[in-house]
Design a protein around this motif. Structure first.
Motif, PDB file in Angstrom:
ATOM      1  N   LYS A   1       0.824  -1.197   0.000  1.00 62.57           N
ATOM      2  CA  LYS A   1       0.000   0.000   0.000  1.00 62.57           C
ATOM      3  C   LYS A   1       0.866   1.259   0.000  1.00 62.57           C
TER       4      LYS A   1
ATOM      5  N   SER B   1      -5.648   6.628 -12.450  1.00 63.42           N
ATOM      6  CA  SER B   1      -6.970   5.994 -12.531  1.00 63.42           C
ATOM      7  C   SER B   1      -6.890   4.615 -13.182  1.00 63.42           C
TER       8      SER B   1
ATOM      9  N   ALA C   1      -7.066  -5.934  -1.832  1.00 62.36           N
ATOM     10  CA  ALA C   1      -8.292  -5.585  -2.557  1.00 62.36           C
ATOM     11  C   ALA C   1      -9.563  -5.820  -1.758  1.00 62.36           C
TER      12      ALA C   1
ATOM     13  N   THR D   1     -10.819  -5.052   4.647  1.00 64.95           N
ATOM     14  CA  THR D   1     -10.816  -3.723   5.252  1.00 64.95           C
ATOM     15  C   THR D   1     -10.003  -3.802   6.550  1.00 64.95           C
TER      16      THR D   1
ATOM     17  N   HIS E   1      -4.693   8.976  -1.963  1.00 67.80           N
ATOM     18  CA  HIS E   1      -5.745   7.975  -2.153  1.00 67.80           C
ATOM     19  C   HIS E   1      -5.642   7.375  -3.554  1.00 67.80           C
ATOM     20  N   TYR E   2      -6.145   6.185  -3.710  1.00 66.57           N
ATOM     21  CA  TYR E   2      -6.091   5.514  -5.006  1.00 66.57           C
ATOM     22  C   TYR E   2      -7.198   4.473  -5.067  1.00 66.57           C
ATOM     23  N   SER E   3      -7.447   3.997  -6.276  1.00 65.31           N
ATOM     24  CA  SER E   3      -8.351   2.864  -6.473  1.00 65.31           C
ATOM     25  C   SER E   3      -7.675   1.894  -7.435  1.00 65.31           C
ATOM     26  N   ILE E   4      -8.059   0.630  -7.358  1.00 67.96           N
ATOM     27  CA  ILE E   4      -7.457  -0.409  -8.179  1.00 67.96           C
ATOM     28  C   ILE E   4      -8.398  -0.739  -9.338  1.00 67.96           C
ATOM     29  N   LYS E   5      -7.861  -0.729 -10.559  1.00 64.90           N
ATOM     30  CA  LYS E   5      -8.679  -0.963 -11.756  1.00 64.90           C
ATOM     31  C   LYS E   5      -8.837  -2.448 -12.068  1.00 64.90           C
TER      32      LYS E   5
ATOM     33  N   ILE F   1     -17.218  -4.577  -5.022  1.00 64.99           N
ATOM     34  CA  ILE F   1     -15.788  -4.555  -5.356  1.00 64.99           C
ATOM     35  C   ILE F   1     -15.515  -5.381  -6.602  1.00 64.99           C
TER      36      ILE F   1
ATOM     37  N   ARG G   1     -16.406  -3.696  -9.946  1.00 69.04           N
ATOM     38  CA  ARG G   1     -15.567  -2.578 -10.363  1.00 69.04           C
ATOM     39  C   ARG G   1     -14.102  -2.992 -10.532  1.00 69.04           C
ATOM     40  N   THR G   2     -13.775  -4.254 -10.173  1.00 66.13           N
ATOM     41  CA  THR G   2     -12.389  -4.702 -10.218  1.00 66.13           C
ATOM     42  C   THR G   2     -12.292  -6.079 -10.860  1.00 66.13           C
TER      43      THR G   2
END
Length: 341
Positions: free
Chosen positions: A153, A171, A189, A192, A220-224, A243, A246-247
């Protein structure tokens, strides 16, 4: 009345024009990566057009022996002077080794191949070490697993923070890992902090929050998308519909893997954190049940990481990511038979 209608029509046209301009502006800001050839051909960029950085330090933290450990990564990226894109998708590799061995060089060759396809790629080192004793319920394995996720992370935060330097589109971040690295990315992924605290209530207090170690960055980030090579997860119920949808996930595994089970593991090979645990086949079935996009590559009779060549991995990973860029990701299952040479 006619005059008012005329004003109303003019106002509607003006609003429509503003909306159209806004839509075009947003579209212009969004980079399309559905580019012919790119991300699927390993010679899209020649080796001479690739920058290689061997040691990029992304942080430091206390290891299992109480020593301050510096952690770094290697980076491959197309040279900016030869690349028409200012921002590129990012692939982050996390190596295997039971959290006690291995290094960033484990995925160096496949990372280089994918950089030649047009990605920015990196493979990270992370803190290693635990008391290897499979007959005990020693907590050191659980803690080093946690440290690996903390470091991964931190590496992502570092890359997001320095995205302009490396030409990264924040992105479009994909996590890739093999064996222990796959366990880490699946945990990253789908777990939590609250779930970590439920399973291992002492770790948070001892090692700090999952998102606050190794460096002080707070990006902050998100995983594609996820690329899991011979990995598993403690419970597929952790994979939620939100999740998963979207992943998308790409999976590789051998059916005769006696280190990380292809389906369900209830052996004593790993400490209790992974008993039972669910491998690539059951992860794929969970995605299938949720109606989310997945691709499963099975090597029948294949063992742990057997016969998945770098060229095969690069081809599958590039095409998987390209399908996401082009909005045509399809759930598919492939299988071939492992033949010992």
């Amino acid at each position: 009345m006619h005059y008012r209608n005329e004003i109303s029509i003019k106002m509607k046209k003006h609003i429509f024009s503003l909306v159209a301009v806004l839509f075009i502006s947003i579209a212009a800001l969004s980079q399309s990566y559905c580019i012919p050839g790119r991300f699927t051909k390993t010679d899209y960029f020649k080796d001479s057009s690739i920058t290689f950085l061997n040691k990029v330090v992304y942080g430091s933290a206390i290891d299992w022996q109480g020593k301050l450990k510096e952690v770094d990564m290697l980076v491959f990226m197309p040279k900016k002077k030869v690349d028409s894109l200012k921002k590129r998708p990012l692939l982050i590799f996390i190596h295997g080794g039971s959290f006690n061995g291995g290094s960033k060089t484990g995925f160096q060759n496949v990372a280089r191949m994918l950089a030649s396809e047009g990605f920015v790629t990196t493979s990270i080192n992370y803190r290693l070490g635990w008391i290897i004793d499979f007959d005990r319920t020693d907590t050191s394995f659980n803690e080093d697993f946690y440290r690996c996720v903390q470091d991964s992370k931190a590496a992502i935060r570092y890359l997001v923070h320095n995205a302009a330097e490396y030409g990264i589109d924040t992105s479009e971040i994909f996590l890739c890992g093999g064996s222990a690295g796959a366990l880490a990315l699946l945990t990253d992924a789908f777990y939590t902090q609250a779930q970590w605290d439920t399973y291992f209530p002492w770790i948070h207090k001892k090692l700090g929050a999952i998102d606050s170690s190794t460096n002080k960055l707070a990006d902050h980030y998100s995983i594609k998308g996820l690329i899991s090579m011979w990995g598993q997860i403690r419970d597929t119920a952790l994979i939620t519909s939100k999740i998963a949808k979207r992943t998308p996930i790409l999976l590789f595994h051998g059916t005769a893997d006696n280190v990380v089970a292809y389906a369900k593991s209830d052996t004593l090979h790993y400490p209790k954190i992974l008993n039972p645990a669910y491998g690539s086949y059951l992860i794929a079935q969970r995605y299938k049940h949720l109606g989310a996009c997945y691709q499963l590559n099975t090597k029948i009779n294949g063992g742990h990481a057997e016969d998945f060549s770098n060229a095969f991995l690069a081809d599958k990973i590039g095409n998987f990511c390209k399908s996401i860029f082009c909005s045509n990701c399809k759930s598919e299952e492939f299988s071939t038979t492992f033949i010992k040479k």
